[in-house]
Design a protein around this motif. Structure first.
Motif, PDB file in Angstrom:
ATOM      1  N   ILE A  97      -7.896   1.042   6.610  1.00  0.00           N
ATOM      2  CA  ILE A  97      -7.337   0.662   7.862  1.00  0.00           C
ATOM      3  C   ILE A  97      -5.883   1.115   7.862  1.00  0.00           C
ATOM      4  CG2 ILE A  97      -8.828  -1.668   7.775  1.00  0.00           C
ATOM      5  CD1 ILE A  97      -6.130  -2.717   6.155  1.00  0.00           C
ATOM      6  N   THR A  98      -5.094   0.714   8.884  1.00  0.00           N
ATOM      7  CA  THR A  98      -3.739   1.194   9.099  1.00  0.00           C
ATOM      8  C   THR A  98      -2.709  -0.025   8.588  1.00  0.00           C
ATOM      9  OG1 THR A  98      -3.769   0.214  11.231  1.00  0.00           O
ATOM     10  CG2 THR A  98      -4.317   2.866  11.090  1.00  0.00           C
ATOM     11  N   ALA A  99      -1.526   0.456   8.702  1.00  0.00           N
ATOM     12  CA  ALA A  99      -0.600  -0.438   7.964  1.00  0.00           C
ATOM     13  C   ALA A  99      -0.512  -1.719   9.185  1.00  0.00           C
ATOM     14  CB  ALA A  99       0.868   0.234   7.961  1.00  0.00           C
ATOM     15  N   ALA A 100      -0.535  -1.169  10.429  1.00  0.00           N
ATOM     16  CA  ALA A 100      -0.511  -2.506  11.210  1.00  0.00           C
ATOM     17  C   ALA A 100      -1.694  -3.448  11.444  1.00  0.00           C
ATOM     18  CB  ALA A 100      -0.701  -1.948  12.822  1.00  0.00           C
ATOM     19  N   GLU A 101      -2.781  -2.871  10.989  1.00  0.00           N
ATOM     20  CA  GLU A 101      -4.166  -3.903  10.715  1.00  0.00           C
ATOM     21  C   GLU A 101      -3.571  -4.593   9.555  1.00  0.00           C
ATOM     22  OE1 GLU A 101      -6.636  -4.490  12.489  1.00  0.00           O
ATOM     23  OE2 GLU A 101      -7.715  -5.403  10.821  1.00  0.00           O
ATOM     24  N   LEU A 102      -3.238  -4.179   8.625  1.00  0.00           N
ATOM     25  CA  LEU A 102      -3.105  -4.884   7.237  1.00  0.00           C
ATOM     26  C   LEU A 102      -2.125  -5.979   7.597  1.00  0.00           C
ATOM     27  CD1 LEU A 102      -3.367  -4.760   4.227  1.00  0.00           C
ATOM     28  CD2 LEU A 102      -0.838  -3.983   4.042  1.00  0.00           C
ATOM     29  N   GLU A 103      -0.931  -5.821   8.613  1.00  0.00           N
ATOM     30  CA  GLU A 103      -0.372  -7.032   8.866  1.00  0.00           C
ATOM     31  C   GLU A 103      -1.244  -8.143   9.532  1.00  0.00           C
ATOM     32  OE1 GLU A 103       2.920  -7.519   8.197  1.00  0.00           O
ATOM     33  OE2 GLU A 103       2.476  -5.538   6.932  1.00  0.00           O
ATOM     34  N   ILE A 104      -1.999  -7.623  10.552  1.00  0.00           N
ATOM     35  CA  ILE A 104      -2.951  -8.642  11.006  1.00  0.00           C
ATOM     36  C   ILE A 104      -3.794  -9.511  10.207  1.00  0.00           C
ATOM     37  CG2 ILE A 104      -4.969  -8.829  12.647  1.00  0.00           C
ATOM     38  CD1 ILE A 104      -3.551  -6.455  14.164  1.00  0.00           C
ATOM     39  N   ARG A 105      -4.279  -8.755   8.964  1.00  0.00           N
ATOM     40  CA  ARG A 105      -5.168  -9.119   7.975  1.00  0.00           C
ATOM     41  C   ARG A 105      -4.471 -10.289   7.074  1.00  0.00           C
ATOM     42  NH1 ARG A 105     -10.017  -5.016   6.217  1.00  0.00           N
ATOM     43  NH2 ARG A 105     -10.606  -4.824   8.723  1.00  0.00           N
ATOM     44  N   LEU A 109      17.558  -7.273  -9.458  1.00  0.00           N
ATOM     45  CA  LEU A 109      16.216  -6.400  -9.063  1.00  0.00           C
ATOM     46  C   LEU A 109      16.422  -6.049  -7.457  1.00  0.00           C
ATOM     47  CD1 LEU A 109      13.493  -7.472 -11.210  1.00  0.00           C
ATOM     48  CD2 LEU A 109      14.608  -5.444 -11.785  1.00  0.00           C
ATOM     49  N   MET A 110      16.666  -4.855  -7.001  1.00  0.00           N
ATOM     50  CA  MET A 110      16.618  -4.799  -5.574  1.00  0.00           C
ATOM     51  C   MET A 110      15.661  -4.421  -5.039  1.00  0.00           C
ATOM     52  SD  MET A 110      19.353  -1.946  -3.959  1.00  0.00           S
ATOM     53  CE  MET A 110      19.461  -1.899  -2.265  1.00  0.00           C
ATOM     54  N   PRO A 111      15.190  -4.881  -3.766  1.00  0.00           N
ATOM     55  CA  PRO A 111      14.033  -4.447  -3.154  1.00  0.00           C
ATOM     56  C   PRO A 111      14.053  -3.013  -2.641  1.00  0.00           C
ATOM     57  CG  PRO A 111      15.033  -6.062  -2.008  1.00  0.00           C
ATOM     58  CD  PRO A 111      15.844  -5.827  -3.049  1.00  0.00           C
ATOM     59  N   VAL A 112      12.794  -2.248  -2.873  1.00  0.00           N
ATOM     60  CA  VAL A 112      13.180  -0.819  -2.691  1.00  0.00           C
ATOM     61  C   VAL A 112      12.043  -0.549  -1.310  1.00  0.00           C
ATOM     62  CG1 VAL A 112      12.348   1.395  -3.416  1.00  0.00           C
ATOM     63  CG2 VAL A 112      13.503   0.039  -4.866  1.00  0.00           C
ATOM     64  N   MET A 113      12.498  -0.099  -0.252  1.00  0.00           N
ATOM     65  CA  MET A 113      11.870   0.313   0.912  1.00  0.00           C
ATOM     66  C   MET A 113      11.338   1.614   0.776  1.00  0.00           C
ATOM     67  SD  MET A 113      11.816  -2.441   2.489  1.00  0.00           S
ATOM     68  CE  MET A 113      11.446  -2.088   4.112  1.00  0.00           C
ATOM     69  N   ASN A 114      10.068   1.884   0.579  1.00  0.00           N
ATOM     70  CA  ASN A 114       9.483   3.300   0.563  1.00  0.00           C
ATOM     71  C   ASN A 114       9.375   4.089   1.981  1.00  0.00           C
ATOM     72  OD1 ASN A 114       8.863   3.032  -2.058  1.00  0.00           O
ATOM     73  ND2 ASN A 114       7.145   1.767  -1.639  1.00  0.00           N
ATOM     74  N   SER A 115       9.450   3.127   2.938  1.00  0.00           N
ATOM     75  CA  SER A 115       9.307   3.874   4.289  1.00  0.00           C
ATOM     76  C   SER A 115       9.800   2.720   5.220  1.00  0.00           C
ATOM     77  CB  SER A 115       7.820   4.234   4.503  1.00  0.00           C
ATOM     78  OG  SER A 115       7.108   2.902   4.780  1.00  0.00           O
ATOM     79  N   LEU A 116       9.813   3.001   6.584  1.00  0.00           N
ATOM     80  CA  LEU A 116      10.306   1.974   7.436  1.00  0.00           C
ATOM     81  C   LEU A 116       9.358   1.069   7.928  1.00  0.00           C
ATOM     82  CD1 LEU A 116      12.643   4.241   9.475  1.00  0.00           C
ATOM     83  CD2 LEU A 116      13.159   2.810   7.849  1.00  0.00           C
ATOM     84  N   GLU A 117       8.069   1.048   7.230  1.00  0.00           N
ATOM     85  CA  GLU A 117       7.065   0.303   7.699  1.00  0.00           C
ATOM     86  C   GLU A 117       7.598  -1.330   7.208  1.00  0.00           C
ATOM     87  OE1 GLU A 117       3.792   0.073   4.528  1.00  0.00           O
ATOM     88  OE2 GLU A 117       4.290   1.882   5.362  1.00  0.00           O
ATOM     89  N   GLN A 118       7.245  -2.132   8.325  1.00  0.00           N
ATOM     90  CA  GLN A 118       7.858  -3.623   8.015  1.00  0.00           C
ATOM     91  C   GLN A 118       7.010  -4.266   6.757  1.00  0.00           C
ATOM     92  OE1 GLN A 118       7.054  -5.838  11.444  1.00  0.00           O
ATOM     93  NE2 GLN A 118       7.923  -7.598  10.584  1.00  0.00           N
ATOM     94  N   ARG A 119       7.537  -4.730   5.788  1.00  0.00           N
ATOM     95  CA  ARG A 119       7.217  -5.347   4.682  1.00  0.00           C
ATOM     96  C   ARG A 119       7.854  -6.600   4.321  1.00  0.00           C
ATOM     97  NH1 ARG A 119       8.102  -2.056  -0.149  1.00  0.00           N
ATOM     98  NH2 ARG A 119       7.479  -3.839  -1.130  1.00  0.00           N
ATOM     99  N   LYS A 134      -2.495   0.864  -1.105  1.00  0.00           N
ATOM    100  CA  LYS A 134      -1.931   1.879  -0.356  1.00  0.00           C
ATOM    101  C   LYS A 134      -2.664   3.209  -0.537  1.00  0.00           C
ATOM    102  CE  LYS A 134       2.488   2.951   1.618  1.00  0.00           C
ATOM    103  NZ  LYS A 134       2.882   4.196   1.425  1.00  0.00           N
ATOM    104  N   ALA A 135      -3.000   3.826   0.538  1.00  0.00           N
ATOM    105  CA  ALA A 135      -3.739   4.967   0.532  1.00  0.00           C
ATOM    106  C   ALA A 135      -3.202   6.144   1.158  1.00  0.00           C
ATOM    107  CB  ALA A 135      -5.049   4.823   0.995  1.00  0.00           C
ATOM    108  N   GLY A 136      -1.929   6.495   0.826  1.00  0.00           N
ATOM    109  CA  GLY A 136      -1.197   7.589   1.720  1.00  0.00           C
ATOM    110  C   GLY A 136      -0.345   6.885   2.604  1.00  0.00           C
ATOM    111  N   ARG A 137       0.109   7.702   3.832  1.00  0.00           N
ATOM    112  CA  ARG A 137       1.218   7.224   4.392  1.00  0.00           C
ATOM    113  C   ARG A 137       0.405   6.491   5.485  1.00  0.00           C
ATOM    114  NH1 ARG A 137       2.905  12.314   4.544  1.00  0.00           N
ATOM    115  NH2 ARG A 137       1.798  12.830   5.985  1.00  0.00           N
ATOM    116  N   GLY A 138       0.966   5.327   5.613  1.00  0.00           N
ATOM    117  CA  GLY A 138       0.468   4.493   6.963  1.00  0.00           C
ATOM    118  C   GLY A 138      -1.009   3.992   6.810  1.00  0.00           C
ATOM    119  N   PHE A 139      -1.765   4.172   5.808  1.00  0.00           N
ATOM    120  CA  PHE A 139      -3.164   3.655   5.546  1.00  0.00           C
ATOM    121  C   PHE A 139      -3.261   2.946   4.258  1.00  0.00           C
ATOM    122  CE2 PHE A 139      -3.586   7.826   7.953  1.00  0.00           C
ATOM    123  CZ  PHE A 139      -4.291   7.348   9.006  1.00  0.00           C
TER     124      PHE A 139
END
Ligand SMILES: C[S@@+](CC[C@H](N)C(=O)[O-])C[C@H]1O[C@@H](n2cnc3c(N)ncnc32)[C@H](O)[C@@H]1O
Length: 400
Positions: A131-139, A302-312, A155-160
């Motif tokens: 699935i994509t990151a967007a679908e993950l949010e829905i799930r 402990l500081m949250p680390v963002m790996n990418s700009l995706e919403q988390r 997490k399976a690579g960038r955005g998947f």
């Protein structure tokens, strides 16, 4: 009457055994990756892995470029003179399985070695819906609504993501150990969208037949959701993933099952993306960084680390820090005299400063003459603004 209790007990046990059998059957070894519609709709290009150029290479060692780059050779590579052994995801279907799933006591179902396994042997692909990151949010929302607590997206690579929560293979049964004998490896595979990485569990050491096959989940500590670890390893930290930082470590501070239930009811959400997946990612390790500041009191460093700009979703430990109140003075539309609690840390103080900044300067705010001392006030004749020294959001300085 006397015999009824043991009878009822037996029938419950039978029911549990049947449930375990059904679950193992549903998530059996040969479930293949399922391309979800969100994956299909993704516009990314499709990857074409080239076959290994060397006719004399059997693609079994790091001498092979594809093996070295963690690229799975295309099927055409098997037609070479030397054949190709870099077909881990294909070969796995043909070969004897190296594992079986069965009850692992209090840990639920586990994976076990069906024969002796050599270090670096490919054991099992992590299969499920891609699935994509967007679908993950829905799930995430859906799982929360229907009360599914144990979810398994990886997490399976960038955005998947690979999500075997409802449809997946037996890799989802691998339990956590603080001294695991498998690691997760990511692979570029032919015919999949660019950015996607297939995941396989490989042996991290020689493993004896019937040993439990385990992986380090690598979870961050979460005061509400972190679970006690029953791996039994000598090096066991007592917790699945990171143990609580010192200030949080006392048993009585960890909520019991009932408290966890009620906290979950109160809109607490289990981490299910990067936080809930067994983490081994060659590109983006999700390990919180320690800030190099003077505060060294507890987990708040402990500081949250963002790996990418995706919403988390922020984990609960960070939300708690953000919820610590801050005291400030609002004077003539300016925020000053900030007082933070000792549990606050540099990153949380900065975020609170940023929020306060949005309400801090209001040029048209009525001036409160009584609050301004003559000493620190300096009017300019032509200006409607004034200058004064104040302890502001940025520190002790002159402000307008
Ligand atoms: C990915 S699942 C593993 C398969 C799971 N045992 C099952 O029956 O489906 C993760 C869950 O298994 C259990 N688990 C895994 N490793 C554990 C450990 N070392 N100690 C205690 N429970 C564990 C926890 O309940 C955890 O939430």
């Amino acid at each position: 009457m006397v015999n009824q209790a043991p009878k009822a007990q037996k029938s419950t046990q039978n029911q549990e055994t049947q449930n375990i059998k059904n679950t193992i059957k549903k998530f059996h070894a040969n479930v293949q990756p399922i391309l979800h519609s969100s994956y299909k709709a993704n516009q990314a290009k499709v990857v074409r892995v080239k076959k290994c150029w060397d006719e004399n290479c059997d693609c079994s060692t790091e001498d092979c470029d594809n093996v070295c780059d963690r690229k799975v050779c295309p099927k055409s590579c098997t037609l070479k003179k030397a054949g190709c052994r870099n077909q881990v995801f294909e070969e796995y279907r043909l070969k004897d399985k190296l594992f079986y799933a069965e009850s692992s006591g209090e840990k639920g179902i586990g994976l076990f070695a069906s024969r002796d396994i050599k270090k670096y042997d490919f054991i099992v692909p992590y299969n499920g819906e891609i699935i994509t990151a967007a679908e993950l949010e829905i799930r995430k929302k859906k799982y929360k609504e229907i009360g599914v607590i144990h979810t398994y997206p990886f997490k399976a690579g960038r955005g998947f993501y690979i999500d075997p929560t409802e449809r997946g293979n037996s890799a989802r049964f691998a339990n956590h150990s603080c001294d695991p004998n498998m690691i997760a490896q990511k692979y570029v595979v032919n015919n999949r969208k660019e950015g996607f990485r297939a995941i396989g569990y490989i042996a991290d050491r020689d493993i004896e037949k019937h040993s439990e096959l385990t992986i380090n989940y690598g979870y961050d500590y979460d005061p509400v959701l972190s679970q006690r670890c029953l791996c039994g390893a000598e090096a066991c930290k007592g917790w699945i993933g990171q143990p609580p930082p010192p200030a949080d470590a006392k048993d009585d501070e960890h909520p019991n099952d009932e408290e966890v239930e009620s906290l979950l009811d109160e809109d607490e959400e289990r981490r299910i993306d990067d936080d809930d997946e067994p983490l081994v990612d060659e590109e983006d390790e999700n390990i919180p960084t320690k800030l190099n500041n003077s505060k060294s009191n507890n987990y708040s460093e402990l500081m949250p680390v963002m790996n990418s700009l995706e919403q988390r979703e922020l984990s609960n430990v960070y939300k708690k820090i953000l919820e610590i109140p801050v005291r400030a003075q609002l004077k003539n539309g300016l925020i000053s005299e900030l007082q933070f609690e000792k549990e606050d840390t540099e990153w949380s103080e900065n975020m609170k400063r940023a929020i306060l900044n949005t309400i801090s300067f209001n040029p048209s705010a009525p001036r409160d003459e009584k609050l301004e001392s003559d000493e620190d006030k300096e009017w300019t004749e032509n200006n409607t603004a004034f200058f004064t020294n104040e302890k502001t959001l940025e520190g002790n300085c002159q402000v307008a």
